[in-house]
Write a protein that holds these residues in place. Structure first.
Motif, PDB file in Angstrom:
ATOM      1  N   VAL A  92      -2.990  10.521  -3.369  1.00  0.00           N
ATOM      2  CA  VAL A  92      -2.720   9.127  -3.704  1.00  0.00           C
ATOM      3  C   VAL A  92      -1.205   8.947  -3.749  1.00  0.00           C
ATOM      4  CG1 VAL A  92      -3.028   7.325  -5.439  1.00  0.00           C
ATOM      5  CG2 VAL A  92      -4.852   9.002  -5.030  1.00  0.00           C
ATOM      6  N   VAL A  93      -0.664   8.154  -2.814  1.00  0.00           N
ATOM      7  CA  VAL A  93       0.792   8.028  -2.689  1.00  0.00           C
ATOM      8  C   VAL A  93       1.176   6.548  -2.637  1.00  0.00           C
ATOM      9  CG1 VAL A  93       2.845   8.690  -1.386  1.00  0.00           C
ATOM     10  CG2 VAL A  93       0.838  10.195  -1.395  1.00  0.00           C
ATOM     11  N   PRO A  94       1.570   5.928  -3.754  1.00  0.00           N
ATOM     12  CA  PRO A  94       2.075   4.551  -3.698  1.00  0.00           C
ATOM     13  C   PRO A  94       3.234   4.447  -2.705  1.00  0.00           C
ATOM     14  CG  PRO A  94       1.669   5.199  -5.968  1.00  0.00           C
ATOM     15  CD  PRO A  94       1.515   6.442  -5.141  1.00  0.00           C
ATOM     16  N   ALA A  95       3.186   3.421  -1.873  1.00  0.00           N
ATOM     17  CA  ALA A  95       4.168   3.263  -0.798  1.00  0.00           C
ATOM     18  C   ALA A  95       5.169   2.159  -1.137  1.00  0.00           C
ATOM     19  CB  ALA A  95       3.455   2.933   0.516  1.00  0.00           C
ATOM     20  N   HIS A  96       6.415   2.374  -0.723  1.00  0.00           N
ATOM     21  CA  HIS A  96       7.509   1.405  -0.902  1.00  0.00           C
ATOM     22  C   HIS A  96       7.318   0.543  -2.156  1.00  0.00           C
ATOM     23  CE1 HIS A  96       4.570  -1.257   1.018  1.00  0.00           C
ATOM     24  NE2 HIS A  96       4.674  -0.577   2.152  1.00  0.00           N
ATOM     25  N   PRO A  97       7.340   1.158  -3.353  1.00  0.00           N
ATOM     26  CA  PRO A  97       6.932   0.436  -4.571  1.00  0.00           C
ATOM     27  C   PRO A  97       7.821  -0.744  -4.941  1.00  0.00           C
ATOM     28  CG  PRO A  97       7.895   2.565  -5.114  1.00  0.00           C
ATOM     29  CD  PRO A  97       7.687   2.569  -3.634  1.00  0.00           C
ATOM     30  N   HIS A  98       9.051  -0.785  -4.432  1.00  0.00           N
ATOM     31  CA  HIS A  98       9.939  -1.898  -4.766  1.00  0.00           C
ATOM     32  C   HIS A  98      10.287  -2.734  -3.531  1.00  0.00           C
ATOM     33  CE1 HIS A  98      10.586  -0.888  -8.992  1.00  0.00           C
ATOM     34  NE2 HIS A  98      10.578   0.381  -8.622  1.00  0.00           N
ATOM     35  N   ALA A  99       9.452  -2.671  -2.511  1.00  0.00           N
ATOM     36  CA  ALA A  99       9.675  -3.494  -1.325  1.00  0.00           C
ATOM     37  C   ALA A  99       9.559  -4.975  -1.692  1.00  0.00           C
ATOM     38  CB  ALA A  99       8.676  -3.144  -0.232  1.00  0.00           C
ATOM     39  N   THR A 100      10.251  -5.810  -0.939  1.00  0.00           N
ATOM     40  CA  THR A 100      10.335  -7.232  -1.276  1.00  0.00           C
ATOM     41  C   THR A 100       9.322  -8.096  -0.550  1.00  0.00           C
ATOM     42  OG1 THR A 100      12.049  -7.504   0.414  1.00  0.00           O
ATOM     43  CG2 THR A 100      12.786  -7.038  -1.825  1.00  0.00           C
ATOM     44  N   CYS A 101       8.514  -7.508   0.354  1.00  0.00           N
ATOM     45  CA  CYS A 101       7.532  -8.324   1.065  1.00  0.00           C
ATOM     46  C   CYS A 101       6.433  -8.789   0.106  1.00  0.00           C
ATOM     47  CB  CYS A 101       6.921  -7.535   2.225  1.00  0.00           C
ATOM     48  SG  CYS A 101       6.382  -5.867   1.813  1.00  0.00           S
ATOM     49  N   ILE A 102       5.794  -9.905   0.438  1.00  0.00           N
ATOM     50  CA  ILE A 102       4.757 -10.482  -0.424  1.00  0.00           C
ATOM     51  C   ILE A 102       3.607  -9.488  -0.565  1.00  0.00           C
ATOM     52  CG2 ILE A 102       3.062 -12.330  -0.632  1.00  0.00           C
ATOM     53  CD1 ILE A 102       5.029 -14.143   0.862  1.00  0.00           C
ATOM     54  N   CYS A 137       3.774  -6.485  -1.717  1.00  0.00           N
ATOM     55  CA  CYS A 137       4.172  -5.082  -1.554  1.00  0.00           C
ATOM     56  C   CYS A 137       4.591  -4.428  -2.871  1.00  0.00           C
ATOM     57  CB  CYS A 137       5.328  -4.970  -0.559  1.00  0.00           C
ATOM     58  SG  CYS A 137       4.869  -5.344   1.150  1.00  0.00           S
ATOM     59  N   ASN A 138       5.073  -5.206  -3.829  1.00  0.00           N
ATOM     60  CA  ASN A 138       5.595  -4.640  -5.070  1.00  0.00           C
ATOM     61  C   ASN A 138       4.480  -3.999  -5.878  1.00  0.00           C
ATOM     62  OD1 ASN A 138       7.005  -5.092  -8.037  1.00  0.00           O
ATOM     63  ND2 ASN A 138       8.473  -4.826  -6.378  1.00  0.00           N
ATOM     64  N   TRP A 139       4.683  -2.764  -6.320  1.00  0.00           N
ATOM     65  CA  TRP A 139       3.620  -1.965  -6.914  1.00  0.00           C
ATOM     66  C   TRP A 139       3.366  -2.370  -8.362  1.00  0.00           C
ATOM     67  CZ3 TRP A 139      -0.084   0.799  -5.032  1.00  0.00           C
ATOM     68  CH2 TRP A 139      -0.774   1.709  -5.846  1.00  0.00           C
ATOM     69  N   LYS A 140       2.107  -2.735  -8.691  1.00  0.00           N
ATOM     70  CA  LYS A 140       1.748  -3.238 -10.015  1.00  0.00           C
ATOM     71  C   LYS A 140       0.723  -2.379 -10.748  1.00  0.00           C
ATOM     72  CE  LYS A 140       4.182  -7.069  -9.531  1.00  0.00           C
ATOM     73  NZ  LYS A 140       5.407  -7.297 -10.329  1.00  0.00           N
ATOM     74  N   PHE A 141       0.307  -1.251 -10.170  1.00  0.00           N
ATOM     75  CA  PHE A 141      -0.777  -0.466 -10.744  1.00  0.00           C
ATOM     76  C   PHE A 141      -0.302   0.669 -11.656  1.00  0.00           C
ATOM     77  CE2 PHE A 141      -2.554  -2.272  -6.843  1.00  0.00           C
ATOM     78  CZ  PHE A 141      -3.756  -2.803  -7.299  1.00  0.00           C
ATOM     79  N   GLY A 142       1.012   0.860 -11.782  1.00  0.00           N
ATOM     80  CA  GLY A 142       1.503   2.002 -12.544  1.00  0.00           C
ATOM     81  C   GLY A 142       1.384   3.278 -11.737  1.00  0.00           C
ATOM     82  N   PHE A 143       2.018   4.338 -12.212  1.00  0.00           N
ATOM     83  CA  PHE A 143       2.087   5.578 -11.440  1.00  0.00           C
ATOM     84  C   PHE A 143       1.262   6.710 -12.039  1.00  0.00           C
ATOM     85  CE2 PHE A 143       6.218   3.413 -10.567  1.00  0.00           C
ATOM     86  CZ  PHE A 143       5.937   3.076  -9.255  1.00  0.00           C
ATOM     87  N   GLY A 144       0.409   6.379 -13.004  1.00  0.00           N
ATOM     88  CA  GLY A 144      -0.376   7.418 -13.640  1.00  0.00           C
ATOM     89  C   GLY A 144      -1.338   8.126 -12.710  1.00  0.00           C
ATOM     90  N   GLU A 145      -1.779   7.459 -11.639  1.00  0.00           N
ATOM     91  CA  GLU A 145      -2.725   8.054 -10.695  1.00  0.00           C
ATOM     92  C   GLU A 145      -2.042   8.662  -9.475  1.00  0.00           C
ATOM     93  OE1 GLU A 145      -5.852   8.507 -11.006  1.00  0.00           O
ATOM     94  OE2 GLU A 145      -6.448   7.195 -12.658  1.00  0.00           O
ATOM     95  N   ALA A 146      -0.720   8.570  -9.398  1.00  0.00           N
ATOM     96  CA  ALA A 146      -0.019   8.990  -8.184  1.00  0.00           C
ATOM     97  C   ALA A 146       0.072  10.513  -8.090  1.00  0.00           C
ATOM     98  CB  ALA A 146       1.378   8.388  -8.146  1.00  0.00           C
TER      99      ALA A 146
END
Length: 505
Positions: A295-305, A307-316
């Motif tokens: 499980v790899v969150p991608a580009h967590p701070h990207a600016t596209c609509i 794209c911004n990561w909101k699930f937290g990183f506990g499962e990463a």
């Protein structure tokens, strides 16, 4: 025949335990002519028009009753794109489809998704449009899935054209997947790019073009990562080889961020129809792991609509902190990741390794910029995933850049990237970085105390940097290689960085 949305029967807002979904009235082909009859020589078409208002739910399902004897289902759609004031979202409408097995989250009904990359698709037993899964067009209620990604203030007016073609179905080929092992060099450093896109989602390159570019970039492995579909999995086998391991996966593209399902079992579909508020991500992270993937969150701070990561990183299992050519949002991702290292190092808790991928879609996007370089026991799916999840890796902007990074202390004890040097708190530790292929760059060491040592590399880009510390002062050390500063007050773009070495018992 053309049907207006309001003539399709009563519409309803159905809540299925996750994101709310609008279900339109059913399109019926009950009176369709048998194959070979009528003016359309076996084809039957229905056209549906309607308008979705601002604030529509994430998914709008259009049920379609499919009769027996259908050889091919063809769907085309279009929608209006009115001019909107600057700063106002315009219209964007995605599309996909589920078969008679239904639209339940995580169910077996998924038959394809193209997002906004295509205006039409077909499904037959023997073939389907890229992004879609071939197989029989069985009788029952299918659901065209419309995804109003953004809706203009004027609303989103759409038109969907559904055509059935009758006749004897073809035979569905048994999928053949790439081998899970390449020749390899035993325990060695292997280079990979785990985030690439092809014509099976919103990319413009064929799989063959991607494989050729991967080899040219010096990669040993890649990961199939199409948006919300696994349709490419069955088409990679002929492109793998002793020199290139091809892993299977998906970029799970939710409205609250994207996550790479990396190295899953071939043919695995991971659902994406939920937001953070639905509390479903943990379940689907588990699905990825049960399919053997990471499980790899991608580009967590990207600016596209979206794209911004909101699930937290506990499962990463790992975190993509460098995505494509280095930009300010990557700098934010790197800093955010580094702050998690400080907490993990002080608490001796779990830490999340970092990686980098190209997210290449089309020319001139370079494959392998950046690339994750993994220390693995062999060039196999199992060994590569184990190396990534253990953090035995560094990220480089190209095959030209190579790093060696270690810490030594005590009675000859040594630890490498992703490892812990277990020595007493006051034991002197020597950190050593060797760099090749980074002309004009500088090297620096980063710890939980911040950036503590920076050295300009020789003009050749090849050099060795050493620094001494203790575990009491620095609970971890990682290395960065950076280009010269482009914007005053900001660090230069990365050329490479390592995962940390942890210090202390």
């Amino acid at each position: 025949m053309c049907k207006d949305e309001h003539a399709l029967g009563r519409r309803g807002l159905l809540v299925t335990g996750a994101a709310a979904a609008l279900t339109l009235g059913t399109v019926s082909f009950a009176n369709a002519a048998p194959a070979g009859a009528g003016d359309n020589t076996g084809d039957h078409t229905e056209v549906v028009r309607g308008t979705l208002p601002p604030g529509s739910p994430d998914f709008v399902y259009l049920p379609v009753e499919i009769p027996r004897g259908v050889r091919e289902l063809h769907v085309a759609y279009s929608y209006e794109r009115p001019v909107v004031p600057p700063g106002t979202q315009g219209n964007a409408l995605d599309i996909g489809i589920f078969d008679e097995r239904g639209t339940a989250l995580g169910g077996k009904g998924f038959r394809g998704w193209s997002g906004g990359a295509r205006t039409e698709f077909f499904i037959r037993a023997d073939e389907a449009t890229p992004g879609y899964i071939p197989g029989p067009v069985r009788a029952g209620t299918w659901h065209i899935a419309l995804g109003p990604y953004t809706v203009a203030p004027q609303g989103l007016a759409y038109e969907v054209t559904i055509t059935l073609r009758y006749g004897a179905p073809g035979r569905t080929p048994k999928p053949i997947y790439p081998p899970e092992r390449a020749k390899g060099r035993g325990r060695a450093w292997y280079r990979g790019d785990c985030h690439v896109h092809s014509v099976h989602s919103d990319g413009r390159r064929t799989l063959a073009e991607i494989a050729t570019l991967a080899r040219a970039a010096g990669l040993d492995f890649i990961n199939s990562s199409e948006h919300n579909t696994h349709s490419a999995h069955a088409h990679w086998a002929d492109l793998a080889g002793d020199d290139l391991l091809i892993l299977m996966g998906e970029e799970v593209t939710t409205r609250n961020g994207h996550v790479l399902a990396l190295g899953t079992d071939p043919g695995t579909f991971v659902d994406w129809r939920y937001r953070a508020k639905d509390n479903r991500f943990g379940h689907y992270a588990g699905e990825i792991r049960r399919a053997g993937g990471l499980v790899v969150p991608a580009h967590p701070h990207a600016t596209c609509i979206g794209c911004n990561w909101k699930f937290g990183f506990g499962e990463a299992d790992a975190l993509e902190v460098w995505n494509g050519p280095y930009t300010p949002d990557d700098e934010v991702s790197l800093a955010d990741w580094d702050s998690t290292l400080a907490v993990a190092a002080r608490s001796r808790g779990r830490w999340t390794p970092a990686m980098g991928n190209s997210d290449a879609h089309r020319d001139p996007d370079p494959i392998g910029t950046p690339q994750t370089v993994v220390l693995a026991d062999d060039l196999t799916r199992e060994a590569i995933l184990e190396g990534i999840s253990a953090g035995r890796s560094y990220v480089a902007e190209s095959k030209a850049v190579s790093l060696s990074f270690s810490a030594t202390g005590g009675r000859g004890k040594q630890a490498g990237i992703g490892e812990r040097l277990r020595v007493d708190e006051d034991t002197p530790v020597t950190v050593r970085l060797e760099v090749t292929g980074a002309p004009g760059c500088s090297a620096r060491f980063v710890t939980d105390q911040g950036v503590l040592h920076t050295v300009t590399l020789p003009a050749s880009g090849t050099g060795t940097v050493e620094w001494r510390t203790t575990p009491e002062y620095a609970t971890y050390v990682r290395a960065e290689v950076r280009h010269p500063v482009l914007v005053p007050g900001l660090p230069g773009p990365l050329a490479a960085f390592t995962n940390p070495v942890f210090l202390g018992k």
